[in-house]
Design a protein around this motif. Sequence first.
Motif, mmCIF file in Angstrom:
data_model
loop_
_atom_site.group_PDB
_atom_site.id
_atom_site.type_symbol
_atom_site.label_atom_id
_atom_site.label_comp_id
_atom_site.label_asym_id
_atom_site.label_seq_id
_atom_site.Cartn_x
_atom_site.Cartn_y
_atom_site.Cartn_z
ATOM 1 N N LEU A 90 0.916 -1.463 -0.022
ATOM 2 C CA LEU A 90 0.191 -0.468 -0.424
ATOM 3 C C LEU A 90 0.919 1.477 -0.027
ATOM 4 O O LEU A 90 0.783 2.478 -0.883
ATOM 5 C CB LEU A 90 -0.642 -0.028 0.431
ATOM 6 N N GLU A 91 2.165 1.263 0.888
ATOM 7 C CA GLU A 91 2.492 2.137 0.353
ATOM 8 C C GLU A 91 3.304 2.298 -0.597
ATOM 9 O O GLU A 91 3.266 4.201 -0.928
ATOM 10 C CB GLU A 91 4.002 2.743 1.751
ATOM 11 N N SER A 92 3.771 1.711 -1.063
ATOM 12 C CA SER A 92 4.915 1.427 -2.705
ATOM 13 C C SER A 92 3.666 2.443 -3.418
ATOM 14 O O SER A 92 3.886 3.189 -4.152
ATOM 15 C CB SER A 92 5.140 0.309 -3.016
ATOM 16 N N ILE A 93 2.429 1.720 -3.673
ATOM 17 C CA ILE A 93 1.535 1.618 -4.327
ATOM 18 C C ILE A 93 1.377 3.429 -4.158
ATOM 19 O O ILE A 93 0.954 3.635 -5.065
ATOM 20 C CB ILE A 93 0.064 1.211 -4.302
ATOM 21 N N SER A 94 0.785 3.730 -2.885
ATOM 22 C CA SER A 94 0.472 5.552 -2.690
ATOM 23 C C SER A 94 1.797 6.298 -3.270
ATOM 24 O O SER A 94 1.340 7.598 -3.536
ATOM 25 C CB SER A 94 -0.143 5.375 -1.329
ATOM 26 N N ALA A 95 2.547 6.046 -2.642
ATOM 27 C CA ALA A 95 3.574 6.938 -3.331
ATOM 28 C C ALA A 95 4.024 7.100 -5.298
ATOM 29 O O ALA A 95 4.125 8.305 -5.459
ATOM 30 C CB ALA A 95 4.721 5.945 -2.519
ATOM 31 N N SER A 96 3.256 5.840 -5.427
ATOM 32 C CA SER A 96 3.562 5.990 -7.549
ATOM 33 C C SER A 96 2.403 6.641 -7.838
ATOM 34 O O SER A 96 2.509 7.403 -8.769
ATOM 35 C CB SER A 96 3.263 4.337 -7.474
ATOM 36 N N VAL A 97 1.272 6.447 -7.471
ATOM 37 C CA VAL A 97 0.338 7.212 -7.418
ATOM 38 C C VAL A 97 0.153 8.920 -6.576
ATOM 39 O O VAL A 97 0.482 9.429 -8.252
ATOM 40 C CB VAL A 97 -1.086 6.650 -6.753
ATOM 41 N N LEU A 98 1.536 10.043 -5.948
ATOM 42 C CA LEU A 98 1.418 10.826 -6.047
ATOM 43 C C LEU A 98 2.605 11.089 -7.179
ATOM 44 O O LEU A 98 1.899 12.612 -7.088
ATOM 45 C CB LEU A 98 2.154 10.804 -4.654
ATOM 46 N N SER A 99 3.394 10.184 -7.469
ATOM 47 C CA SER A 99 4.606 10.425 -7.868
ATOM 48 C C SER A 99 3.803 10.770 -9.405
ATOM 49 O O SER A 99 4.647 11.504 -10.323
ATOM 50 C CB SER A 99 5.589 10.110 -7.776
ATOM 51 N N ARG A 100 3.360 10.044 -9.625
ATOM 52 C CA ARG A 100 2.605 9.667 -10.920
ATOM 53 C C ARG A 100 1.391 11.074 -11.533
ATOM 54 O O ARG A 100 1.111 11.016 -12.952
ATOM 55 C CB ARG A 100 2.467 8.889 -11.998
ATOM 56 N N GLY A 101 0.922 11.562 -10.292
ATOM 57 C CA GLY A 101 0.120 11.916 -11.060
ATOM 58 C C GLY A 101 -1.452 11.505 -11.205
ATOM 59 O O GLY A 101 -1.929 12.002 -12.316
ATOM 60 N N ILE A 102 -1.837 10.501 -11.123
ATOM 61 C CA ILE A 102 -2.608 9.026 -11.488
ATOM 62 C C ILE A 102 -4.051 9.660 -11.195
ATOM 63 O O ILE A 102 -4.415 10.286 -10.399
ATOM 64 C CB ILE A 102 -2.808 8.005 -11.211
ATOM 65 N N ASP A 103 -5.194 9.994 -12.318
ATOM 66 C CA ASP A 103 -6.244 10.428 -12.325
ATOM 67 C C ASP A 103 -7.100 9.209 -13.476
ATOM 68 O O ASP A 103 -7.004 10.311 -14.752
ATOM 69 C CB ASP A 103 -6.343 11.558 -12.500
ATOM 70 N N PRO A 104 -7.520 8.384 -12.886
ATOM 71 C CA PRO A 104 -8.131 7.412 -13.901
ATOM 72 C C PRO A 104 -9.712 7.639 -14.244
ATOM 73 O O PRO A 104 -10.408 8.208 -13.269
ATOM 74 C CB PRO A 104 -8.229 5.852 -13.024
#
Length: 434
Positions: free
Chosen positions: A402-416
């Motif tokens: 959950l931590e690594s996925i959360s960091a990826s969402v923040l760094s990539r600016g994901i907005d599905p």
Amino acid sequence: MTDFFDGIPAICHEGPESDNEFAFRHYNPDEMVMGRRMEDHLRFAAAWWHSFAWPGGDPFGGQTLDRPWFGDTMDHARIKADAAFEMFAILGVPFFCFHDADIRPEGRSFAESLRNFEEIVDYIGRKMETQRTRLLWGTANLFSHRRFMAGAATNPDPDVFAWSAATVKACMDATHRLGGQNYVLWGGREGYETLLNTDLGRERRQAGRFLQMVVDHKHRIGFQGTILIEPKPQEPSKHQYDYDVATVYGFLKDFGLEHEVKVNIEQGHAILAGHSFEHEIALAASLGIFGSIDMNRNDYQSGWDTDQFPDSVPEMARAYYEILRAGGFATGGTNFDAKIRRQSLDPADLILAHVGAMDVCARALKAAAALFRDGALERARAERYAGWETPAAKAMLDTGTLESISASVLSRGIDPQPRSGRQERLENLWNRFA
């Protein structure tokens, strides 16, 4: 030989333009479908119980059918077997299925019932030597007699458990002797009416131990067939322990049997469980426990399991599509666990019910195969999940936290953004074929 089916010819394929009611329009055993004979795809079986043991009753009325084999003697049992094999020959079905109580009269003791059973099994075996019809599966009737009113394996009386185990042993031995390709357990009363008098955990453990004994016996006698459980949610019990495919899989996992036992899925039972037939087949295939099917239908205006012969090509096509996706039958097949209506009194009615059902299944198989060969539905399915084939998505499932996925969402600016499921398009595609 009997004269019950006198005047009814052997049913042959005459093609869709035929106006002969005693002919197949769509079922051609030798027609090749996706590189396999149609007969080998469908693997039709006739059910001894509904075709030859059912007297025409329903929950509100008794016998309407009059058959020359209705009776409680061994002579009646032999006449019933003669008529059964005459019907198998007329229809050209490659398989049949039976319960012990379908083929032998009840004795005054277990020993007498067993002698009757073994004698008629030998009689059936001799008939099989001269006919092509083989045994798809055998099973034990552990639900009709009053001794089973509180269940068989789940009964509070250990003597009933013992009687049931001895009965299953006899039926498994007979199935093995006749070359059966599967053995089915249908827990007709393995459930409860009220928790006020039920130890649910105890009964479930009894059922698990019983099934372990069945599997042990399979290996002990060298039976090479498949052990099958048939899920059913209710009726006659208020709640069955084998409610649906998902419930059965959880049960098998709990007792370490998920690699030993598969499921025999009935269309009518799937509907009673609140599912579609194709859902149950697809789920069983995804879990690795798909085995065989009982083909019938319910009357959707009635509240019980009416066991009618199938008459809807589109409905059956969805089931056969999932069977094709699963790779087809191995030891299983299409058993007509279906009965004629209680007003259908004539021998011809019994033949024509099977003829119509076999044609429906053949049309459904061909429609499903055409769509499967076209590939458009599978391509649409693959496209919908294509994102999961990327290295990043695979890594997220394999090693993500959950931590690594959360960091990826923040760094990539994901907005599905939502994407269409295209259901109506796919329904239109389906209807082009079925």
